[in-house]
Enzyme design. Sequence first.
Site, mmCIF file in Angstrom:
data_model
loop_
_atom_site.group_PDB
_atom_site.id
_atom_site.type_symbol
_atom_site.label_atom_id
_atom_site.label_comp_id
_atom_site.label_asym_id
_atom_site.label_seq_id
_atom_site.Cartn_x
_atom_site.Cartn_y
_atom_site.Cartn_z
ATOM 1 N N ALA A 13 -2.456 4.884 -6.256
ATOM 2 C CA ALA A 13 -1.002 5.074 -6.326
ATOM 3 C C ALA A 13 -0.270 3.740 -6.440
ATOM 4 C CB ALA A 13 -0.503 5.834 -5.099
ATOM 5 N N PHE A 15 0.428 -0.390 -7.879
ATOM 6 C CA PHE A 15 0.885 -0.970 -9.152
ATOM 7 C C PHE A 15 -0.242 -0.999 -10.181
ATOM 8 C CE2 PHE A 15 1.491 -5.379 -11.176
ATOM 9 C CZ PHE A 15 2.106 -4.868 -12.306
ATOM 10 N N GLY A 17 -3.448 0.070 -9.706
ATOM 11 C CA GLY A 17 -4.259 1.290 -9.619
ATOM 12 C C GLY A 17 -3.708 2.419 -10.464
ATOM 13 N N ALA A 83 -5.684 -2.486 -1.335
ATOM 14 C CA ALA A 83 -5.690 -3.766 -0.617
ATOM 15 C C ALA A 83 -4.281 -4.099 -0.173
ATOM 16 C CB ALA A 83 -6.210 -4.897 -1.510
ATOM 17 N N TYR A 184 -5.124 -14.075 2.675
ATOM 18 C CA TYR A 184 -5.366 -13.112 1.592
ATOM 19 C C TYR A 184 -6.551 -13.558 0.735
ATOM 20 C CZ TYR A 184 -4.649 -10.792 -2.902
ATOM 21 O OH TYR A 184 -4.835 -10.095 -4.063
ATOM 22 N N ASN A 213 -2.223 -13.560 -12.658
ATOM 23 C CA ASN A 213 -0.908 -13.061 -12.230
ATOM 24 C C ASN A 213 -0.532 -11.841 -13.070
ATOM 25 O OD1 ASN A 213 -1.160 -15.946 -11.469
ATOM 26 N ND2 ASN A 213 0.842 -15.586 -10.558
HETATM 27 C C1 UD1 Z 1 -0.209 -14.408 -7.420
HETATM 28 C C2 UD1 Z 1 -0.238 -13.182 -6.522
HETATM 29 C C3 UD1 Z 1 -1.513 -13.078 -5.761
HETATM 30 C C4 UD1 Z 1 -2.653 -13.120 -6.749
HETATM 31 C C5 UD1 Z 1 -2.576 -14.380 -7.600
HETATM 32 C C6 UD1 Z 1 -3.656 -14.338 -8.651
HETATM 33 C C7 UD1 Z 1 1.926 -12.372 -5.766
HETATM 34 C C8 UD1 Z 1 2.991 -12.485 -4.726
HETATM 35 N N1 UD1 Z 1 0.889 -13.204 -5.607
HETATM 36 O O1 UD1 Z 1 -0.100 -15.583 -6.606
HETATM 37 O O2 UD1 Z 1 -1.564 -11.882 -5.017
HETATM 38 O O3 UD1 Z 1 -3.863 -13.072 -6.059
HETATM 39 O O4 UD1 Z 1 -1.319 -14.431 -8.259
HETATM 40 O O5 UD1 Z 1 -3.610 -15.472 -9.466
HETATM 41 O O6 UD1 Z 1 1.967 -11.566 -6.674
HETATM 42 N N2 UD1 Z 1 7.986 -19.142 -7.677
HETATM 43 C C9 UD1 Z 1 9.238 -19.556 -8.087
HETATM 44 N N3 UD1 Z 1 10.337 -18.864 -7.657
HETATM 45 C C10 UD1 Z 1 10.238 -17.766 -6.834
HETATM 46 C C11 UD1 Z 1 8.942 -17.338 -6.435
HETATM 47 C C12 UD1 Z 1 7.835 -18.054 -6.875
HETATM 48 O O7 UD1 Z 1 9.374 -20.532 -8.820
HETATM 49 O O8 UD1 Z 1 11.262 -17.187 -6.493
HETATM 50 C C13 UD1 Z 1 6.793 -19.898 -8.147
HETATM 51 C C14 UD1 Z 1 5.844 -20.268 -7.032
HETATM 52 O O9 UD1 Z 1 6.206 -21.467 -6.414
HETATM 53 C C15 UD1 Z 1 4.525 -20.390 -7.791
HETATM 54 C C16 UD1 Z 1 4.668 -19.383 -8.946
HETATM 55 O O10 UD1 Z 1 6.037 -19.070 -9.018
HETATM 56 O O11 UD1 Z 1 4.379 -21.664 -8.331
HETATM 57 C C17 UD1 Z 1 3.870 -18.105 -8.768
HETATM 58 O O12 UD1 Z 1 4.163 -17.515 -7.524
HETATM 59 P P1 UD1 Z 1 3.730 -15.996 -7.173
HETATM 60 O O13 UD1 Z 1 4.285 -15.032 -8.133
HETATM 61 O O14 UD1 Z 1 4.040 -15.785 -5.737
HETATM 62 O O15 UD1 Z 1 2.179 -15.931 -7.474
HETATM 63 P P2 UD1 Z 1 0.887 -16.771 -7.052
HETATM 64 O O16 UD1 Z 1 1.141 -17.607 -5.860
HETATM 65 O O17 UD1 Z 1 0.391 -17.421 -8.310
#
Ligand code: UD1
Length: 334
Positions: A13, A15, A17, A83, A184, A213
Amino acid sequence: MTRGTTLLVTGGAGFIGSHVVEAALARGWRVRVVDSLRADVHGDGTMRVPAQEGLELVVADLADEAAVAGALEGVDVVAHLAAKVGLGVDFADAADYVTSNVTATATLLQAMRVARVRRLVLASSMVVYGEGAYRDAQGPIAVPPRLPADLEAGRFEPVSPRTGEPVEPLLVEESAPSDPRNVYAASKLAQEHLAAAWARGGDGTAALLRFHNVYGPHMPMGTPYAGVASIFRSSLERGEAPRVFEDGGQRRDFVHVRDVADANLAAAAWTAEADAGAARAFNVGSGTVHTIGEMATALADAFGGPPPVVTGDYRLGDVRHVTASSQRAADELG
Ligand code: UD1
């Protein structure tokens, strides 16, 4: 072999999955979902994919051994996506990550052993690598976590511990050493090790998919676990500029959720052909690298919203660059 397959999707259920469920149904597979429909994730407690022929929903937590045993009846292959995701809010989340991700996986694998279900696709993550892969003038080099003082001073690029010069980011291959840097990440790596032990000990086959991502329709919004693409989109919908951390030069590989769903099905097919006892990791990315700044600009342009603001803020647990090579998945999963 594809027609007639019965696939159990844990977290079906959620994102990613729910896109796996849709892709499998579209191929004519029978799909059973086990999902706890946890209120903190699912809010209204419903499943997005509509009820239909070939789809069954079992509402249960993976800790419920009897429910899981029942759900495994007649199943050929399990895609384990249930998870607790994201970086977490603070360390007080640690026990919930371990219960939800590690203990639940062990319970599922035990039940699969009893039920003689021998094929597993595991949702793992690029976070198992920690800070990505780099090269300096002398060759490949591992870099330690960035120091708070450097981040505070706006020195965001990691430097080589042997030359002191900035390093060049590379594409991480599956052979790279693991270096989980948060709870995590540690829980995802533990899942991989449990899956490998399970496969070796009982003629199982396990595909360990290290997702990059993931973005796309129905991605989580407005929770502490939302990814950056979703956060930027929510800002633009409020008429606000996306707020880009650091200097916007941090690199990621954004992969569409439907491509990730297809990777799950390709991996499910692989588990039928792989040697008994095999557990193999596959990076799952788009193969295209972008900076967060570029992504913010593209989204703002598409939305016709205000241009991004680069804030210089940082999150201590963040890695600077992490970008996958998805070549192995291309070569071996097609
Ligand atoms: C993400 C996932 C994680 C996954 C990983 C796989 C999320 C929250 N995290 O981590 O579960 O295991 O990819 O590669 O989905 N940023 C901004 N502005 C914001 C928020 C974030 O600039 O408002 C930047 C952060 O500093 C970072 C980048 O965006 O450099 C990515 O952040 P985020 O989407 O949280 O993902 P990851 O940390 O890469």
